[in-house]
Design a protein around this motif. Structure first.
Motif: not given
Length: 269
Positions: A31, A33, A52, A156, A158, A165
């Motif tokens: 993933k 980030y 993310m 996602s 945020r 995070v």
């Protein structure tokens, strides 16, 4: 994968450093980030399967959320607003008062396209106060907006402090860290918005990165200062870029961008 440019202008954008940064990214990861999303240049370039994107600026994240859901109506909203001093000041005032997420996202985008150098700066009361720019870029096409929205649907979003995070990334995840530049003076001109990381936060950031590295996360860090003493055992290289936040083109001098990463480039495959 087809690389696309980000839809926003943003202070400290790494658009001109993409070849150097992408050459230093791991080829395989779980993933993605990005705790300091900004214009998310590397995200839009890499197009990861899962991501993310986070930023302490809630208006930035709200914009991405609205764009992700409905790029067509958001593009239509912004395209129908005239460009000029009177219109700009009117929208800037409305932005300060607006609570509807879609309208606020539209005003945010309009101001971003038309303000000086794509800055997001507020006064002490939290009101956006960047003046109208002079050499304004054209409005992104609807196809560009749709392409960015499509990639955002894999992410996602945020509004969050970076430490939370980074703390979620685990073994095999890839974190790209691009914090606000260390300032040459003690004056905070607000180029990155309210609540942005300050120089005094560097120790907290380094601690969060080292903990993520110990968990097995792959990390690429870019900054305008040498942090090798804070990240022992990492690989450290210098790449070149240009400083774009200046009203005087003669002061947009070449600078050194320091990169640090905790994996071997030879072993990326």
């Amino acid at each position: 994968m087809q690389a696309i440019k980000p839809i926003l202008r943003w202070a400290g954008s790494k658009q001109r450093l993409l070849p150097s940064l992408s050459a230093r990214c791991p080829r395989v990861f779980n993933k993605y980030y990005e705790p300091f999303a900004g214009s998310a240049v590397l995200f839009f370039h890499l197009d990861p399967r899962r991501a993310m994107l986070a930023d302490v600026n809630p208006d930035l994240i709200n914009f991405y959320r609205v764009l992700k859901r409905d790029p067509d109506s958001l593009h239509e909203l912004v395209s129908n607003i005239s460009v000029g001093e009177r219109a700009y000041l009117r929208i800037r005032k409305r932005f300060a008062e607006e609570s509807d997420p879609k309208l606020r996202a539209g005003y945010f985008w309009y101001l971003n396209r038309n303000c000086f150098n794509g800055l997001y700066r507020t006064n002490r009361d939290g009101y956006f106060n960047v003046p109208l720019g002079k050499k304004l870029p054209p409005m992104p096409s609807i196809d560009h907006a749709r392409a960015c929205a499509k990639r955002l649907r894999k992410a996602s979003l945020r509004a969050s402090d970076y430490e939370k995070v980074i703390g979620e990334a685990t073994d095999g995840d890839f974190i790209y860290v691009d914090p606000p530049y260390r300032r040459a003076s003690s004056r905070d001109r607000g180029e990155y918005g309210p609540g942005a990381m300050e120089d005094a936060d560097l120790h907290r950031l380094m601690s969060a990165l080292q903990k993520a590295s110990d968990r097995g996360a792959l990390i690429l860090f870019s900054y305008n200062a040498d942090v090798s003493a804070h990240l022992p055992g990492w690989r450290h290289e210098i790449v070149n870029g240009r400083y774009l936040i200046s009203a005087d083109p003669q002061r947009r001098r070449p600078i050194s961008e320091y990169t640090s990463y905790n994996y071997s480039l030879e072993a990326r495959l």
